[in-house]
Scaffold this motif. Structure first.
Motif, PDB file in Angstrom:
ATOM      1  N   THR A  15       0.837  -1.207   0.000  1.00 49.96           N
ATOM      2  CA  THR A  15       0.000   0.000   0.000  1.00 49.96           C
ATOM      3  C   THR A  15       0.872   1.257   0.000  1.00 49.96           C
ATOM      4  N   LEU A  16       1.796   1.317  -0.952  1.00 45.47           N
ATOM      5  CA  LEU A  16       2.722   2.449  -1.018  1.00 45.47           C
ATOM      6  C   LEU A  16       2.052   3.702  -1.564  1.00 45.47           C
ATOM      7  N   ILE A  17       1.122   3.516  -2.513  1.00 40.72           N
ATOM      8  CA  ILE A  17       0.432   4.653  -3.127  1.00 40.72           C
ATOM      9  C   ILE A  17      -1.059   4.347  -3.168  1.00 40.72           C
ATOM     10  N   GLU A  18      -1.852   5.337  -2.772  1.00 44.90           N
ATOM     11  CA  GLU A  18      -3.304   5.184  -2.773  1.00 44.90           C
ATOM     12  C   GLU A  18      -3.955   6.327  -3.540  1.00 44.90           C
ATOM     13  N   GLU A  19      -5.226   6.165  -3.865  1.00 48.82           N
ATOM     14  CA  GLU A  19      -5.977   7.194  -4.565  1.00 48.82           C
ATOM     15  C   GLU A  19      -5.893   8.511  -3.798  1.00 48.82           C
ATOM     16  N   GLY A  20      -5.610   9.589  -4.517  1.00 51.55           N
ATOM     17  CA  GLY A  20      -5.570  10.913  -3.915  1.00 51.55           C
ATOM     18  C   GLY A  20      -4.243  11.302  -3.305  1.00 51.55           C
ATOM     19  N   ASP A  21      -3.283  10.398  -3.271  1.00 53.87           N
ATOM     20  CA  ASP A  21      -1.958  10.736  -2.720  1.00 53.87           C
ATOM     21  C   ASP A  21      -1.284  11.812  -3.557  1.00 53.87           C
ATOM     22  N   ARG A  22      -0.451  12.597  -2.887  1.00 53.85           N
ATOM     23  CA  ARG A  22       0.440  13.536  -3.570  1.00 53.85           C
ATOM     24  C   ARG A  22       1.856  13.058  -3.284  1.00 53.85           C
ATOM     25  N   VAL A  23       2.536  12.592  -4.330  1.00 53.94           N
ATOM     26  CA  VAL A  23       3.826  11.918  -4.176  1.00 53.94           C
ATOM     27  C   VAL A  23       4.938  12.769  -4.784  1.00 53.94           C
ATOM     28  N   LEU A  24       5.911  13.141  -3.960  1.00 51.51           N
ATOM     29  CA  LEU A  24       7.073  13.900  -4.416  1.00 51.51           C
ATOM     30  C   LEU A  24       8.193  12.920  -4.722  1.00 51.51           C
ATOM     31  N   LEU A  25       8.666  12.900  -5.975  1.00 57.64           N
ATOM     32  CA  LEU A  25       9.711  11.983  -6.406  1.00 57.64           C
ATOM     33  C   LEU A  25      11.077  12.645  -6.260  1.00 57.64           C
ATOM     34  N   LYS A  44      -0.129   5.609 -12.748  1.00 59.11           N
ATOM     35  CA  LYS A  44      -1.212   6.585 -12.664  1.00 59.11           C
ATOM     36  C   LYS A  44      -2.418   6.157 -13.501  1.00 59.11           C
ATOM     37  N   ASN A  45      -2.210   5.266 -14.464  1.00 57.03           N
ATOM     38  CA  ASN A  45      -3.323   4.788 -15.284  1.00 57.03           C
ATOM     39  C   ASN A  45      -4.288   3.912 -14.489  1.00 57.03           C
ATOM     40  N   LYS A  46      -3.821   3.342 -13.391  1.00 57.11           N
ATOM     41  CA  LYS A  46      -4.685   2.490 -12.567  1.00 57.11           C
ATOM     42  C   LYS A  46      -4.977   3.102 -11.199  1.00 57.11           C
ATOM     43  N   CYS A  47      -4.340   4.220 -10.882  1.00 52.56           N
ATOM     44  CA  CYS A  47      -4.531   4.843  -9.563  1.00 52.56           C
ATOM     45  C   CYS A  47      -4.402   6.359  -9.723  1.00 52.56           C
ATOM     46  N   THR A  50      -1.165  12.287  -7.597  1.00 50.72           N
ATOM     47  CA  THR A  50      -0.426  13.426  -8.145  1.00 50.72           C
ATOM     48  C   THR A  50       1.068  13.231  -7.954  1.00 50.72           C
ATOM     49  N   ILE A  51       1.831  13.618  -8.967  1.00 51.77           N
ATOM     50  CA  ILE A  51       3.290  13.500  -8.922  1.00 51.77           C
ATOM     51  C   ILE A  51       3.934  14.879  -8.972  1.00 51.77           C
ATOM     52  N   LYS A  77       9.224  19.166 -17.872  1.00 48.19           N
ATOM     53  CA  LYS A  77       8.484  19.983 -18.840  1.00 48.19           C
ATOM     54  C   LYS A  77       7.735  19.107 -19.833  1.00 48.19           C
ATOM     55  N   HIS A  78       8.368  18.014 -20.279  1.00 44.82           N
ATOM     56  CA  HIS A  78       7.746  17.122 -21.262  1.00 44.82           C
ATOM     57  C   HIS A  78       6.454  16.507 -20.725  1.00 44.82           C
ATOM     58  N   TYR A  79       6.474  16.125 -19.462  1.00 47.63           N
ATOM     59  CA  TYR A  79       5.297  15.476 -18.870  1.00 47.63           C
ATOM     60  C   TYR A  79       4.447  16.447 -18.045  1.00 47.63           C
ATOM     61  N   ASN A  80       4.809  17.736 -18.068  1.00 45.15           N
ATOM     62  CA  ASN A  80       4.050  18.764 -17.361  1.00 45.15           C
ATOM     63  C   ASN A  80       3.912  18.420 -15.873  1.00 45.15           C
ATOM     64  N   ILE A  81       5.036  18.081 -15.255  1.00 48.06           N
ATOM     65  CA  ILE A  81       5.067  17.727 -13.840  1.00 48.06           C
ATOM     66  C   ILE A  81       5.695  18.879 -13.059  1.00 48.06           C
ATOM     67  N   PRO A  82       5.096  19.306 -11.951  1.00 49.06           N
ATOM     68  CA  PRO A  82       5.726  20.359 -11.135  1.00 49.06           C
ATOM     69  C   PRO A  82       7.142  19.954 -10.719  1.00 49.06           C
ATOM     70  N   LEU A  83       8.084  20.889 -10.861  1.00 50.61           N
ATOM     71  CA  LEU A  83       9.484  20.599 -10.560  1.00 50.61           C
ATOM     72  C   LEU A  83       9.993  21.542  -9.468  1.00 50.61           C
ATOM     73  N   TYR A  84      10.699  20.964  -8.497  1.00 49.09           N
ATOM     74  CA  TYR A  84      11.321  21.732  -7.429  1.00 49.09           C
ATOM     75  C   TYR A  84      12.823  21.432  -7.502  1.00 49.09           C
ATOM     76  N   ALA A  85      13.521  22.244  -8.294  1.00 51.79           N
ATOM     77  CA  ALA A  85      14.948  22.020  -8.530  1.00 51.79           C
ATOM     78  C   ALA A  85      15.758  22.965  -7.652  1.00 51.79           C
TER      79      ALA A  85
END
Length: 476
Positions: A15-25, A44-47, A50-51, A77-85
């Protein structure tokens, strides 16, 4: 079983990721990171979750470090994912005593937790794989560890999750090549200065050459160590009841209950330090703690390191152990000079200024938006007119000779600080905004409740086409 199915089943099993989670990679540009982000995008196609992506430029490999950052920026930028660099000059850590790897890891996780808190990510995903866990077990064994250390890397610890712990590095390489996913190799991994690299490059290959089933055998041993530690924990708890209590940020062990049994004493101490603070105490350290504990003193410091302090204390005339987190200075808050630079094309950008512990956002807004939100009383926001042709922007603290061109004329930054009656410590904490080598703004309001100053050539007017907003997001 292909790697996608294996990772997805692993995520579901724990149960590492559930519906509605916000996951920072937490991503470098290496193979594990690139596999992690692509696999989680598929998951993300099955759950529905947010990334976000975090990247830290270590500044230790010159242009290679910058290329790593650009690789991650392009992916986001390619996948339109928020980035914190973010950037942190880790080269200065080489000059300090202690383990460079440990201090760098501490800084990285401090930044991750800070960003996840500010931007409401409830989980942080890191890209450790099965081979990393095997290396960790061997490193702990060689440096002195007990049963808890032989469990390997945790699948999850508090809000940290590790979705790739079920796959090996060879499986990851195969997956990336098959999918034609690009990654960057860190050439420093081939250098054997660090213990982990020496183990990975020299020792483990020789072991596998003699014992081909080594990885599977050690993996099974890790599982056995995990199961045994759980069993021991249950047996001890059944006999002694509550093993420790958590009071705000302090953990209290009722050591008087079990200090006649040294082995139980050590197991409970290990468990509390690991579960509450993520610190794994080695066997030599445990021996030293036990020795000090049974000294004649009623109150004594048993251990101070790894950002925790362990003390023997007396409560109601009975011996207890107190474990608290130390205030860390790893983010360089004692550093006198600091400097953060970004390309104008990288806006919008979030940036954590480690030395003064604030989190800022820089973004371009329109004239209409500016008129709608501008408030003179908001000292934690600064607005400037952004020139159309800009190469670099910088946030730094003061230097000797700094000056700003105001409406009333050229003025030294030193004079502004004297007018505001700032002491030396505060002066070094005031951010300056630099636009292509010109000081565009003095921004004490981002850190303190003080007014900001904007250079005359950068003040916002009705004809301002591009307006840069710099704001403190630390408390949002």
């Amino acid at each position: 079983m292909n790697i996608e199915k294996k990772v997805f089943q692993f995520i579901d099993q724990y149960t590492l990721i559930e519906e509605g989670d916000r996951v920072l990679l937490s991503l470098s540009a290496g193979k594990d990171s690139m596999a992690l982000v692509h696999l989680l995008l598929l998951y993300k196609n099955k759950c529905d979750f947010t990334i976000g992506i975090f990247h830290l430029n270590h500044k230790t490999r010159g242009e290679d470090s910058n290329e790593d950052e650009r690789h991650v920026v392009q992916l986001a930028k390619h996948y339109n994912i928020p980035l914190y660099a973010h950037s942190y000059n880790f080269t200065k850590l080489h000059k300090e005593k202690g383990s460079f790897e440990d201090r760098a890891r501490t800084i990285r996780y401090e930044l991750l937790h800070k960003i996840s808190h500010v931007h409401a990510y409830n989980k942080i995903a890191v890209a450790h794989n099965k081979d990393d866990s095997i290396e960790t077990v061997l490193l702990r064994l060689f440096n002195g560890t007990g049963l808890w250390g032989m469990r390997g890397i945790d699948v999850k610890y508090k809000n940290i999750i590790r979705p790739l712990l079920c796959v090996s590095k060879d499986e990851i390489y195969s997956y990336l090549n098959k999918k034609k996913i690009l990654w960057r190799e860190d050439r420093s991994n081939k250098e054997n200065i660090a213990q982990r690299n020496f183990l990975r490059n020299e020792i483990i290959p020789q072991i596998i050459n003699q014992f081909p089933n080594f990885n599977n055998s050690l993996e099974n041993f890790q599982k056995h160590a995990y199961d045994t530690s759980i069993l021991l924990n249950d047996l001890i708890q059944n006999q002694y009841g509550t093993l420790y209590e958590i009071k705000e940020e302090e953990v209290i062990l009722k050591s008087y209950k079990y200090d006649t049994n040294i082995e139980v004493f050590k197991i409970i101490l290990l468990k509390s330090a690991r579960e509450s603070f993520g610190v794994l105490l080695t066997i030599p350290i445990l021996k030293e703690i036990v020795k000090k504990y049974f000294s004649i003193k009623n109150t004594v410091v048993l251990y101070t390191q790894n950002a925790i302090e362990i003390k023997k204390i007396q409560l109601q005339r009975k011996s207890h152990i107190s474990i608290t987190a130390q205030a860390t200075k790893t983010l360089g808050r004692e550093t006198k000079e600091w400097h953060y630079t970004l390309a104008a094309g990288d806006l919008p950008r979030d940036m954590y200024i480690a030395e003064i512990d604030i989190y800022i956002t820089m973004r371009i807004i329109s004239q209409n938006e500016f008129k709608a939100i501008f408030n003179k009383k908001d000292t934690d926001k600064v607005y400037i007119t952004m020139p159309e042709k800009v190469s670099l922007l910088s946030i730094r603290n003061r230097k000797n000779g700094d000056h700003i061109n105001l409406t009333a004329g050229r003025k030294k930054i030193k004079a502004i600080f004297i007018e505001k009656k700032l002491d030396n410590d505060i002066k070094n904490c005031v951010p300056l905004l630099i636009i292509d080598s010109q000081i565009a703004a003095v921004m004490p309001g981002l850190k303190f409740n003080l007014s900001n100053r904007v250079a005359k050539d950068f003040m916002v007017h009705n004809n301002s086409k591009y307006i840069l907003e710099v704001s403190n997001r630390s408390n949002t």
